[in-house]
Write a protein that holds these residues in place. Structure first.
Motif, PDB file in Angstrom:
ATOM      1  N   LYS A  93       0.883  -1.168   0.000  1.00 54.54           N
ATOM      2  CA  LYS A  93       0.000   0.000   0.000  1.00 54.54           C
ATOM      3  C   LYS A  93       0.917   1.213   0.000  1.00 54.54           C
ATOM      4  O   LYS A  93       1.627   1.449   0.984  1.00 54.54           O
ATOM      5  CB  LYS A  93      -0.896   0.005   1.242  1.00 54.54           C
ATOM      6  CG  LYS A  93      -1.852   1.190   1.307  1.00 54.54           C
ATOM      7  CD  LYS A  93      -2.694   1.098   2.577  1.00 54.54           C
ATOM      8  CE  LYS A  93      -3.683   2.244   2.666  1.00 54.54           C
ATOM      9  NZ  LYS A  93      -4.496   2.162   3.902  1.00 54.54           N
ATOM     10  N   GLN A  94       0.942   1.942  -1.104  1.00 52.29           N
ATOM     11  CA  GLN A  94       1.843   3.080  -1.279  1.00 52.29           C
ATOM     12  C   GLN A  94       3.282   2.615  -1.001  1.00 52.29           C
ATOM     13  O   GLN A  94       3.747   1.704  -1.649  1.00 52.29           O
ATOM     14  CB  GLN A  94       1.394   4.247  -0.410  1.00 52.29           C
ATOM     15  CG  GLN A  94       0.032   4.764  -0.820  1.00 52.29           C
ATOM     16  CD  GLN A  94      -0.651   5.601   0.222  1.00 52.29           C
ATOM     17  OE1 GLN A  94      -0.261   5.654   1.376  1.00 52.29           O
ATOM     18  NE2 GLN A  94      -1.720   6.263  -0.189  1.00 52.29           N
ATOM     19  N   LYS A 126       4.304   1.245   1.793  1.00 54.32           N
ATOM     20  CA  LYS A 126       4.262   0.230   2.850  1.00 54.32           C
ATOM     21  C   LYS A 126       4.220  -1.171   2.243  1.00 54.32           C
ATOM     22  O   LYS A 126       3.671  -1.364   1.158  1.00 54.32           O
ATOM     23  CB  LYS A 126       3.026   0.452   3.723  1.00 54.32           C
ATOM     24  CG  LYS A 126       2.947   1.834   4.314  1.00 54.32           C
ATOM     25  CD  LYS A 126       1.589   2.078   4.937  1.00 54.32           C
ATOM     26  CE  LYS A 126       1.457   3.537   5.364  1.00 54.32           C
ATOM     27  NZ  LYS A 126       0.122   3.853   5.855  1.00 54.32           N
ATOM     28  N   ASN A 166       6.200   0.150   7.486  1.00 48.29           N
ATOM     29  CA  ASN A 166       5.090   1.104   7.516  1.00 48.29           C
ATOM     30  C   ASN A 166       5.406   2.420   6.800  1.00 48.29           C
ATOM     31  O   ASN A 166       4.697   3.405   6.961  1.00 48.29           O
ATOM     32  CB  ASN A 166       4.677   1.395   8.966  1.00 48.29           C
ATOM     33  CG  ASN A 166       5.735   2.154   9.744  1.00 48.29           C
ATOM     34  OD1 ASN A 166       6.822   2.428   9.243  1.00 48.29           O
ATOM     35  ND2 ASN A 166       5.418   2.488  10.988  1.00 48.29           N
ATOM     36  N   GLN A 226      -5.884  -2.635   1.670  1.00 45.29           N
ATOM     37  CA  GLN A 226      -5.081  -3.067   2.809  1.00 45.29           C
ATOM     38  C   GLN A 226      -5.225  -2.075   3.959  1.00 45.29           C
ATOM     39  O   GLN A 226      -5.148  -0.866   3.764  1.00 45.29           O
ATOM     40  CB  GLN A 226      -3.601  -3.148   2.421  1.00 45.29           C
ATOM     41  CG  GLN A 226      -3.303  -4.031   1.224  1.00 45.29           C
ATOM     42  CD  GLN A 226      -3.586  -5.492   1.475  1.00 45.29           C
ATOM     43  OE1 GLN A 226      -3.328  -6.001   2.566  1.00 45.29           O
ATOM     44  NE2 GLN A 226      -4.126  -6.178   0.485  1.00 45.29           N
ATOM     45  N   SER A 227      -5.404  -2.581   5.162  1.00 45.08           N
ATOM     46  CA  SER A 227      -5.455  -1.742   6.360  1.00 45.08           C
ATOM     47  C   SER A 227      -4.035  -1.319   6.731  1.00 45.08           C
ATOM     48  O   SER A 227      -3.075  -2.071   6.519  1.00 45.08           O
ATOM     49  CB  SER A 227      -6.080  -2.562   7.495  1.00 45.08           C
ATOM     50  OG  SER A 227      -5.560  -2.211   8.732  1.00 45.08           O
ATOM     51  N   ASP A 228      -3.869  -0.125   7.293  1.00 48.07           N
ATOM     52  CA  ASP A 228      -2.548   0.341   7.719  1.00 48.07           C
ATOM     53  C   ASP A 228      -1.936  -0.592   8.763  1.00 48.07           C
ATOM     54  O   ASP A 228      -0.718  -0.735   8.846  1.00 48.07           O
ATOM     55  CB  ASP A 228      -2.630   1.769   8.273  1.00 48.07           C
ATOM     56  CG  ASP A 228      -2.837   2.808   7.174  1.00 48.07           C
ATOM     57  OD1 ASP A 228      -2.532   2.495   6.000  1.00 48.07           O
ATOM     58  OD2 ASP A 228      -3.290   3.916   7.478  1.00 48.07           O
TER      59      ASP A 228
END
Length: 198
Positions: free
Chosen positions: A62-63, A65, A78, A177-179
């Motif tokens: 995600k980006q 991460k 992260n 996706q959750s952080d």
């Protein structure tokens, strides 16, 4: 005089072709990055091979991460901090990785670095596109991304200090996706020894 004019025209045509090729390569990577970002992330299975042998597992991104899971370890990043849990000795190493270190763990790290310091080239064969990234200033000097049907990444190769590493990708899918996916949760590993290397 005609020969000189003809040579100048050929050089101009080649320069335009090169510029178009670089533009197409950037658009292709921009589109892939946008699809993943707008979709909230992505997942895939991978097999990494290079100087340290072969490693297989899954990756979520995600980006900037990522989370990589294999039978031997799990890596969370992260965007700033990286945690590496090694199952064999039940320990977690905490670090702030370099771009080169991120690339060796995350097959999609190229999405965070392609816009700066790399010349881009693209070759098309049927439904396959190969985007090559070349840099004279970055630790990772060459990155070759192979995209299959629908511009889905199927292979990433990169060279660092003259050695090539190959990452083959499969089962790619856009998936939100959750952080929390990208952060080590100490509660799930209560006995793990945490070693802070920052």
């Amino acid at each position: 005089m005609k020969r000189i004019l003809f040579s100048i025209l050929l050089l101009a045509a080649a320069a335009c072709s090169f510029a178009d090729n670089a533009t197409d390569a950037r658009k292709t990577l921009d589109n892939l990055s946008s699809r993943i970002t707008n979709g909230g992330g992505a997942m895939a299975q991978f097999t990494l091979s290079g100087g340290q042998g072969t490693l297989s597992g899954t990756v979520a991104i995600k980006q900037k991460k990522f989370r990589v899971s294999t039978s031997a370890m799990t890596v969370w990043y992260n965007g700033t901090t990286q945690w590496v849990y090694v199952k064999a000795n039940d320990e977690v190493n905490v670090s702030t990785p370099s771009a080169a270190a991120q690339m060796s763990m995350n097959p999609y790290a190229f999405l965070a670095i392609y816009k700066k310091g790399y010349a881009l080239f693209m070759k098309k064969e049927g439904q396959t596109k190969t985007v090559t990234m070349v840099s004279k200033t970055n630790a990772i000097t060459d990155i070759v991304i192979t995209l299959g049907k629908g511009d889905v990444p199927v292979m990433v190769r990169f060279r660092q200090k003259g050695a090539w590493t190959t990452i083959r990708l499969s089962a790619f899918k856009i998936a939100r996706q959750s952080d929390a996916t990208f952060v080590f949760d100490a509660k799930k590993y209560p006995k793990a020894e945490v070693i802070d290397l920052r």
